[in-house]
Design a protein around this motif. Structure first.
Motif, PDB file in Angstrom:
ATOM      1  N   ILE A 147      18.648 -18.415 -26.093  1.00  8.26           N
ATOM      2  CA  ILE A 147      17.246 -18.511 -27.181  1.00  8.26           C
ATOM      3  C   ILE A 147      16.203 -18.263 -26.863  1.00  8.26           C
ATOM      4  O   ILE A 147      16.437 -18.115 -24.711  1.00  8.26           O
ATOM      5  CB  ILE A 147      17.603 -20.425 -27.930  1.00  8.26           C
ATOM      6  CG1 ILE A 147      16.870 -19.720 -28.870  1.00  8.26           C
ATOM      7  CG2 ILE A 147      17.169 -21.454 -26.870  1.00  8.26           C
ATOM      8  CD1 ILE A 147      17.272 -21.463 -30.084  1.00  8.26           C
ATOM      9  N   ILE A 148      15.028 -17.417 -26.860  1.00  9.19           N
ATOM     10  CA  ILE A 148      13.763 -17.359 -27.020  1.00  9.19           C
ATOM     11  C   ILE A 148      13.002 -18.765 -27.629  1.00  9.19           C
ATOM     12  O   ILE A 148      12.590 -18.388 -28.703  1.00  9.19           O
ATOM     13  CB  ILE A 148      13.797 -15.683 -27.055  1.00  9.19           C
ATOM     14  CG1 ILE A 148      14.545 -15.110 -26.047  1.00  9.19           C
ATOM     15  CG2 ILE A 148      12.105 -15.952 -26.343  1.00  9.19           C
ATOM     16  CD1 ILE A 148      14.168 -14.021 -26.185  1.00  9.19           C
ATOM     17  N   GLY A 149      11.913 -19.166 -27.156  1.00  5.53           N
ATOM     18  CA  GLY A 149      10.989 -19.415 -27.677  1.00  5.53           C
ATOM     19  C   GLY A 149       9.590 -19.209 -26.804  1.00  5.53           C
ATOM     20  O   GLY A 149       9.276 -19.916 -25.816  1.00  5.53           O
ATOM     21  N   ILE A 150       9.160 -19.545 -28.021  1.00  4.69           N
ATOM     22  CA  ILE A 150       7.229 -18.896 -27.759  1.00  4.69           C
ATOM     23  C   ILE A 150       6.602 -19.906 -27.288  1.00  4.69           C
ATOM     24  O   ILE A 150       6.119 -20.026 -29.147  1.00  4.69           O
ATOM     25  CB  ILE A 150       7.306 -17.163 -28.072  1.00  4.69           C
ATOM     26  CG1 ILE A 150       8.281 -16.296 -27.890  1.00  4.69           C
ATOM     27  CG2 ILE A 150       5.759 -16.699 -27.878  1.00  4.69           C
ATOM     28  CD1 ILE A 150       8.107 -14.669 -28.082  1.00  4.69           C
ATOM     29  N   SER A 151       5.724 -19.289 -26.688  1.00  5.11           N
ATOM     30  CA  SER A 151       4.704 -21.272 -27.127  1.00  5.11           C
ATOM     31  C   SER A 151       3.022 -20.436 -26.869  1.00  5.11           C
ATOM     32  O   SER A 151       2.588 -19.618 -26.100  1.00  5.11           O
ATOM     33  CB  SER A 151       4.588 -22.443 -27.011  1.00  5.11           C
ATOM     34  OG  SER A 151       3.764 -23.095 -26.239  1.00  5.11           O
ATOM     35  N   MET A 152       2.126 -20.127 -27.908  1.00  5.33           N
ATOM     36  CA  MET A 152       0.715 -19.794 -27.492  1.00  5.33           C
ATOM     37  C   MET A 152      -0.523 -20.373 -27.751  1.00  5.33           C
ATOM     38  O   MET A 152      -0.266 -21.060 -29.773  1.00  5.33           O
ATOM     39  CB  MET A 152       1.075 -18.331 -27.939  1.00  5.33           C
ATOM     40  CG  MET A 152       1.189 -18.120 -29.149  1.00  5.33           C
ATOM     41  SD  MET A 152       1.232 -16.312 -29.513  1.00  5.33           S
ATOM     42  CE  MET A 152       2.131 -15.133 -28.243  1.00  5.33           C
ATOM     43  N   PRO A 153      -1.445 -19.810 -27.669  1.00  2.00           N
ATOM     44  CA  PRO A 153      -2.794 -20.726 -28.463  1.00  2.00           C
ATOM     45  C   PRO A 153      -3.270 -19.806 -29.826  1.00  2.00           C
ATOM     46  O   PRO A 153      -3.435 -18.919 -28.992  1.00  2.00           O
ATOM     47  CB  PRO A 153      -3.275 -21.134 -27.490  1.00  2.00           C
ATOM     48  CG  PRO A 153      -3.321 -20.340 -26.149  1.00  2.00           C
ATOM     49  CD  PRO A 153      -1.326 -20.286 -27.024  1.00  2.00           C
ATOM     50  N   SER A 154      -2.972 -20.252 -30.977  1.00  2.00           N
ATOM     51  CA  SER A 154      -3.191 -18.871 -32.106  1.00  2.00           C
ATOM     52  C   SER A 154      -4.070 -18.318 -31.983  1.00  2.00           C
ATOM     53  O   SER A 154      -4.725 -18.046 -32.340  1.00  2.00           O
ATOM     54  CB  SER A 154      -2.516 -19.527 -32.628  1.00  2.00           C
ATOM     55  OG  SER A 154      -3.467 -20.589 -33.631  1.00  2.00           O
ATOM     56  N   ASP A 155      -5.736 -19.232 -31.374  1.00  2.00           N
ATOM     57  CA  ASP A 155      -7.283 -18.619 -31.782  1.00  2.00           C
ATOM     58  C   ASP A 155      -7.575 -18.973 -30.412  1.00  2.00           C
ATOM     59  O   ASP A 155      -8.929 -18.093 -31.039  1.00  2.00           O
ATOM     60  CB  ASP A 155      -8.077 -20.264 -31.497  1.00  2.00           C
ATOM     61  CG  ASP A 155      -7.431 -21.091 -30.444  1.00  2.00           C
ATOM     62  OD1 ASP A 155      -6.699 -21.847 -30.013  1.00  2.00           O
ATOM     63  OD2 ASP A 155      -8.694 -21.034 -29.167  1.00  2.00           O
TER      64      ASP A 155
END
Length: 337
Positions: A147-155
């Motif tokens: 599994i690949i989990g991607i986290s990022m600040p959308s702003d």
């Protein structure tokens, strides 16, 4: 005739029960890490015969491995079974800002959450092509990523990634596209949601935690976690504090220090009064020390003082993000079966 018609249903029921029992034994051993058959019987309530067959199946598939022999004080020596934490691996990609620069962090974890590899790249621009190359390099090295989990600040992100997330807050369409490319399930999470969940792992004695990103020059972000579970709004959106009236439709924390500090205190006060969390973790790099004392001085009523939460100020958001993403990856794997 009736028995023939019922036979497929019986076979289906037996298969379903077996799958449920396999999942139950796997979950119990994942929690215990190493256990004897007697201990697994206590945890699952399964018979010796059923448990033995299930353990044989799990060892054949590599999920479980034979452990050492233990000798209890008065009992006979017993074999142990060890959960194979590397049977499946998790790839976590985190996009974040530090000292005004964009970074992508790649880390590979086993099913106990242990980090097997970690690297960081400075990004010129957060773009799907840059992430694709970084992910492909990890998949070439670790072929059992599940599994690949991607986290990022959308702003703070640009290009196609930002467009996709703005129109699909849970990023399901983009995740499906990447899953088709990599052949592995993919999901997205915001940095503040992941960080708030990660924070709840290290201070579990607090039942309601709020995470708050307050960095001059970027939009504030807020996440909520109650009893170890993220609280989400419609379409997965919650905590859009940049729409509070005091931001005057600008939606970012000012870069000027005094203005940033004033707005940060007002934001904390609003989150505190609306949600009454037990802990607020403020992720920031450049706000002045003493934020808690300045907030306390602004409280004008006994009710506000009674709601004053514990406030933690830190610049180590990535550590909490990765911790939260590990938890989310395990939840997704559990749902996938």
């Amino acid at each position: 005739m009736e028995s023939k018609l019922n036979l497929p249903a019986k076979k289906l029921d037996a298969r379903l029960i077996r799958e449920q029992n396999l999942a139950m034994v796997t979950k119990a051993l994942h929690h215990e890490q190493v256990a004897t058959a007697a201990r697994l019987r206590e945890l699952t309530g399964l018979s010796v015969v059923t448990l033995t067959k299930l353990l044989d199946t799990l060892m054949e598939t590599g999920i479980v491995q034979q452990g050492s022999i233990v000798s209890p004080g008065l009992g006979r020596p017993a074999a142990t079974y060890r959960f194979n934490s590397s049977y499946k691996l998790m790839l976590i990609v985190t996009c974040y800002k530090r000292a005004g620069h964009d970074y992508a962090g790649y880390s590979v974890h086993d099913l106990f959450g242990e980090c097997l590899e970690r690297r960081e790249e400075l990004l010129n621009n957060v773009h799907t092509d840059e992430l694709r190359i970084g992910i492909e390099l990890c998949l070439e090295r670790w072929n059992n990523v599940a599994i690949i989990g991607i986290s990022m600040p959308s702003d703070t992100i640009g290009g196609r990634v930002a467009s996709a997330i703005r129109h699909d807050p849970m990023s399901k369409r983009l995740a499906k596209h990447l899953q088709g490319r990599f052949g592995v399930p993919v999901f997205f999470e915001t940095d503040i949601n992941a960080a708030t969940l990660g924070c709840s792992q290290r201070i579990p004695e607090r039942d309601f935690i709020s995470g708050l990103v307050l960095v001059p020059g970027r939009a504030p972000a807020c996440g909520f976690c109650y009893e170890g579970n993220l609280i989400r709004g419609r379409d997965g959106m919650a905590g859009e504090v940049r729409f509070f009236p005091m931001y005057n439709d600008v939606g970012i924390l000012p870069r000027e220090p005094l203005q940033a500090d004033e707005l940060a205190v007002r934001t904390l006060r609003a989150v505190m009064c609306v949600l009454n969390p037990s802990v607020v973790v403020v992720y920031t790099e450049s706000l002045k020390p003493g934020l808690f004392d300045r907030l306390k001085k602004r409280l004008g009523s006994a009710a506000e003082i009674a709601m004053l939460p514990k406030i933690e100020v830190t610049d180590k958001i990535r550590d909490d993000i990765v911790s939260g993403m590990v938890t989310l990856c395990l939840q997704h794997l559990d749902n996938l079966g």
